[in-house]
Design a protein around this motif. Structure first.
Motif, short mmCIF file in Angstrom:
data_model
loop_
_atom_site.label_atom_id
_atom_site.label_comp_id
_atom_site.label_asym_id
_atom_site.label_seq_id
_atom_site.Cartn_x
_atom_site.Cartn_y
_atom_site.Cartn_z
N LEU A 71 35.49 4.50 14.14
CA LEU A 71 34.50 3.79 15.21
C LEU A 71 34.55 2.44 14.88
O LEU A 71 34.24 1.67 16.00
CB LEU A 71 33.26 4.56 15.18
CG LEU A 71 33.14 5.76 15.48
CD1 LEU A 71 31.63 6.53 15.28
CD2 LEU A 71 33.29 6.23 17.22
N ILE A 72 34.59 2.12 14.00
CA ILE A 72 34.60 0.53 13.58
C ILE A 72 36.02 -0.09 13.91
O ILE A 72 36.97 0.03 13.06
CB ILE A 72 34.19 0.00 12.21
CG1 ILE A 72 32.81 0.69 11.66
CG2 ILE A 72 34.23 -1.05 11.90
CD1 ILE A 72 32.34 0.60 10.23
N GLU B 132 40.53 9.34 20.38
CA GLU B 132 41.05 8.43 21.06
C GLU B 132 40.65 8.37 22.19
O GLU B 132 40.24 7.56 22.99
CB GLU B 132 42.48 8.24 20.88
CG GLU B 132 43.09 6.93 21.16
CD GLU B 132 44.85 7.17 21.48
OE1 GLU B 132 45.29 7.85 20.89
OE2 GLU B 132 45.20 6.27 21.86
N ILE B 133 40.90 9.68 22.79
CA ILE B 133 40.58 10.14 24.11
C ILE B 133 39.14 9.96 24.43
O ILE B 133 38.76 9.38 25.57
CB ILE B 133 40.99 11.67 24.64
CG1 ILE B 133 42.73 11.62 24.29
CG2 ILE B 133 40.48 11.99 25.84
CD1 ILE B 133 43.07 13.12 24.52
N MET B 134 38.25 10.22 23.49
CA MET B 134 36.82 10.04 23.84
C MET B 134 36.43 8.70 23.83
O MET B 134 35.70 8.33 24.69
CB MET B 134 35.83 10.83 22.77
CG MET B 134 36.07 12.38 22.47
SD MET B 134 35.23 12.90 21.14
CE MET B 134 33.60 13.19 21.99
N ARG B 135 36.88 8.02 23.14
CA ARG B 135 36.83 6.10 23.13
C ARG B 135 37.48 5.77 24.73
O ARG B 135 36.53 4.95 25.04
CB ARG B 135 37.62 5.75 21.98
CG ARG B 135 36.79 5.82 20.83
CD ARG B 135 37.74 5.36 19.31
NE ARG B 135 38.55 4.04 19.82
CZ ARG B 135 38.07 2.93 19.70
NH1 ARG B 135 36.75 2.63 19.43
NH2 ARG B 135 38.98 1.96 20.00
N LEU B 136 38.30 6.15 25.01
CA LEU B 136 39.21 5.77 26.08
C LEU B 136 38.12 6.01 27.42
O LEU B 136 38.09 5.38 28.36
CB LEU B 136 40.56 6.33 26.43
CG LEU B 136 41.50 5.57 25.52
CD1 LEU B 136 42.88 6.40 25.79
CD2 LEU B 136 41.73 4.03 26.00
N VAL B 137 37.61 7.27 27.55
CA VAL B 137 36.85 7.72 28.69
C VAL B 137 35.48 7.16 28.61
O VAL B 137 34.54 7.52 29.24
CB VAL B 137 36.72 9.10 28.65
CG1 VAL B 137 38.38 9.79 28.99
CG2 VAL B 137 36.31 9.95 28.02
N GLY B 138 35.18 6.63 27.30
CA GLY B 138 33.68 5.78 27.43
C GLY B 138 32.66 6.62 26.66
O GLY B 138 31.39 6.53 27.01
N ALA B 139 33.09 7.64 25.85
CA ALA B 139 32.16 8.25 24.90
C ALA B 139 31.47 7.21 24.08
O ALA B 139 32.34 6.55 23.36
CB ALA B 139 32.69 9.26 24.24
N SER B 140 30.11 7.40 24.08
CA SER B 140 29.37 6.49 23.02
C SER B 140 29.81 7.11 21.61
O SER B 140 29.96 8.16 21.37
CB SER B 140 27.88 6.65 23.26
OG SER B 140 27.37 8.06 23.21
N ASP B 141 29.48 6.07 20.71
CA ASP B 141 29.60 6.65 19.18
C ASP B 141 28.82 7.91 18.79
O ASP B 141 29.33 8.55 18.13
CB ASP B 141 29.24 5.38 18.17
CG ASP B 141 30.17 4.19 18.53
OD1 ASP B 141 31.18 4.42 19.13
OD2 ASP B 141 29.93 3.13 17.78
N PHE C 251 28.08 10.33 20.52
CA PHE C 251 28.87 11.47 21.25
C PHE C 251 30.25 11.90 20.55
O PHE C 251 30.41 12.96 20.24
CB PHE C 251 29.17 11.29 22.52
CG PHE C 251 28.23 12.00 23.52
CD1 PHE C 251 26.98 11.23 23.74
CD2 PHE C 251 28.14 13.11 24.25
CE1 PHE C 251 26.16 11.72 24.79
CE2 PHE C 251 27.24 13.66 24.99
CZ PHE C 251 25.98 12.90 25.15
#
Lengths: 262, 293
Positions: free
Chosen positions: B291-292, B202-211, B213
């Motif tokens: 991711l989806i 969740e954190i990775m998604r929030l800070v803008g990590a690409s799929d 990564f």
């Protein structure tokens, strides 16, 4: 389309801002860019509930906006739309000029890097130090390792956690944990800083520290949008207040209190 | 690109050790399942070897007339050896037949010895490449003047062919079913390991990590779990090699030495491939659901 221009920080004017109305006040000589614009945004969930209805909201660069309203008024939905966790059912959400509804899948992460966000529950990784928690945001977005350390040091100075850099979140107070989260949100130099109920888990004194920090970040030029229930803080700070009720903007007022004063 | 791979590998390594308990659970499940799988493969290999052996043992026995002379018999032997269906032809003389009989039934010696002549016929024992060819060879033998009669084992052969076929099909079916169950269990264990780190994703998604990564560290971690599980399994099999070989030769009577080396190699490859493959697949499927969105 006419857009509102910048509102000087600390303005105590009390005029009502109606959605779509032009802002007659413009002390800034250079017209500011619009960081965030929502136009006629309606959001219905698959269960039929309409969380937002015809919301217009424009936030120019450098603004500090409180998003207030009772639970279920639509604050969370606004934030989900801004970070493109949800898409609007109708209407347009523009972030830094990009239409979030038209983003390609691979562009979403890039847009998210323009947003720094903190939550009530901090969302820190318990097994990473303060430094690594902050650096994580850069690491997972492909930053070069040698660029990470100076950037982390810089934001830790901003939030005043240089001395605690090597501690784990469990060793920190709630306020320090939230400041760590703030540092992580800042490390990408975001265009928009979103704080979702950032003082919800903190006692009043610590809450004030966090608010002061957010105001300072705003003074450094970062646009801040803070969703909150904290009436005391909102009323004392006298910033722009956008009130939501039942999914509609019922008030958009500069230098306002938490509750309607007229 | 190199930096990305290095990042993913480093994160996979960290992820594996920082979530020690989940990684341990996933790895042990992997080992358990791989041991089960290789045990089954060994068992089926043994069974197959036994079936092959039994098939080779199918013999056509042709009893020869006492009047047949040595020349005719040799001629028949040679023509039989020339048949594609035949692997081996053994001539058993009347004397040899008597000796074999006495060896099997020592109590009958008195009766036999009281007989004026040896009543047992000489015979040709013919080994077949495939028991299904029985009829061809039997028909040929019946047409030969030197052959008195052909031992009718048609029914026995037919039954055996059926039983062997069922055993082979059944073994393969069990292997496939167990394989699918193994896949399901490992994928779910890895899913648990990934779910335990939903916060991180969740954190990775929030800070803008690409799929990429988000996905690749987990995939490498799944591969690591698979690799480790496979290595442990192969180690266990290596340690258990002696008892396993003993078991195979005891229960299945036969397992050619050169075959067991290949079998060992094949099992090691299967274990390694299954471990890594299933680890990667499990991670991919588990992360995909995050991711989806």
């Amino acid at each position: 389309m006419a857009m509102v221009s910048a509102v000087p920080s600390g303005s105590r004017s009390n005029q009502i801002r109606r959605p779509g109305a032009t802002d007659q006040q413009s002390q800034a000589s250079i017209p500011s860019r619009i960081v965030l614009a929502m136009q006629g945004v309606t959001k219905s969930y698959p269960n039929g509930r309409e969380a937002l209805h015809g919301v217009d909201l424009t936030v120019p660069e450098g603004d500090f906006v409180f998003l207030v309203g009772p639970s279920g008024a639509g604050k969370s939905t606004v934030i989900k739309l801004l970070i493109r966790d949800e898409l609007p059912t109708r209407g347009v959400v523009l972030l830094d000029g990009r239409d979030l509804g038209r983003l390609k899948r691979r562009e979403v992460p890039k847009i998210r890097r323009k947003i720094g966000i903190v939550f009530q529950d901090f969302k820190l990784l318990p097994n990473k130090t303060v430094r690594d928690n902050v650096g994580f945001a850069l690491e997972v977005t492909g930053a070069r390792r040698r660029d990470i350390e100076p950037a982390v040091d810089r934001v830790l100075r901003v939030v005043g956690l240089t001395g605690q850099a090597d501690q784990l979140p469990g060793q920190l107070s709630g306020g320090e944990q939230q400041r760590t989260a703030i540092a992580r949100a800042l490390v990408h130099n975001p265009r928009l800083f979103i704080a979702d109920e950032p003082t919800g888990n903190l006692d009043p004194l610590i809450s004030w520290e966090i608010i002061q920090l957010l105001l300072r970040i705003n003074e450094l030029g970062v646009t801040v949008l803070m969703a909150t229930h904290n009436a005391e803080v909102v009323t004392a700070v006298r910033k722009r207040v956008v009130a939501l009720e039942n999914g509609r903007v019922v008030r958009d007022e500069l230098g306002a209190a938490y509750h309607r004063e007229d | 690109m190199f930096a990305f791979v290095a990042f993913s590998l480093r994160r996979a390594w960290q992820g594996f050790w920082r979530n020690g308990l989940m990684s341990l659970a996933a790895t042990l499940t992997m080992v358990l399942m791989l041991v089960l799988l290789s045990g089954l493969i060994i068992l089926l290999t043994g069974l197959n070897a036994t079936l092959d052996f039994v098939q080779q043992e199918v013999q056509v026995v042709a009893y020869l007339k006492d009047s047949a002379n040595q020349q005719d018999i040799s001629g028949l032997e040679i023509s039989l050896q020339g048949m594609a269906q035949v692997t081996q032809v053994d001539f058993v003389s009347k004397d040899q037949a008597m000796k074999d009989f006495l060896a099997r039934h020592p109590d009958e010696a008195e009766v036999i010895n009281s007989l004026p002549t040896n009543p047992l016929p000489a015979s040709l024992q013919i080994n077949l490449r495939d028991p299904n060819d029985y009829l061809d060879v039997a028909t040929y033998l019946k047409s030969q003047p030197t052959v008195d009669r052909v031992l009718n084992i048609k029914q026995t052969v037919d039954q055996m062919v059926t039983v062997i076929g069922i055993l082979r099909a059944g073994g393969t079916a069990i292997l496939v079913v167990v394989g699918l169950i193994v896949l399901f269990i490992i994928v779910n264990t890895i899913r648990l390991a990934v779910v335990a780190r939903a916060d991180e994703i969740e954190i990775m998604r929030l800070v803008g990590a690409s799929d990429a990564f988000i996905r690749w560290p987990f995939i490498f971690e799944g591969a690591l779990v698979g690799l480790l599980g496979a290595v442990i399994t192969i180690g266990l099999l290596f340690v258990g090699q002696g008892p396993i070989t003993g078991f195979l030769s005891d229960y299945f009577r036969v397992l050619p030495v050169e075959a067991s080396a290949t079998v060992g190699q094949n099992i090691a490859l299967i274990v390694l491939g299954t471990g890594v493959g299933v680890g990667v697949l499990g991670s991919y499927l588990s992360v995909r659901s995050y991711l989806i969105r």
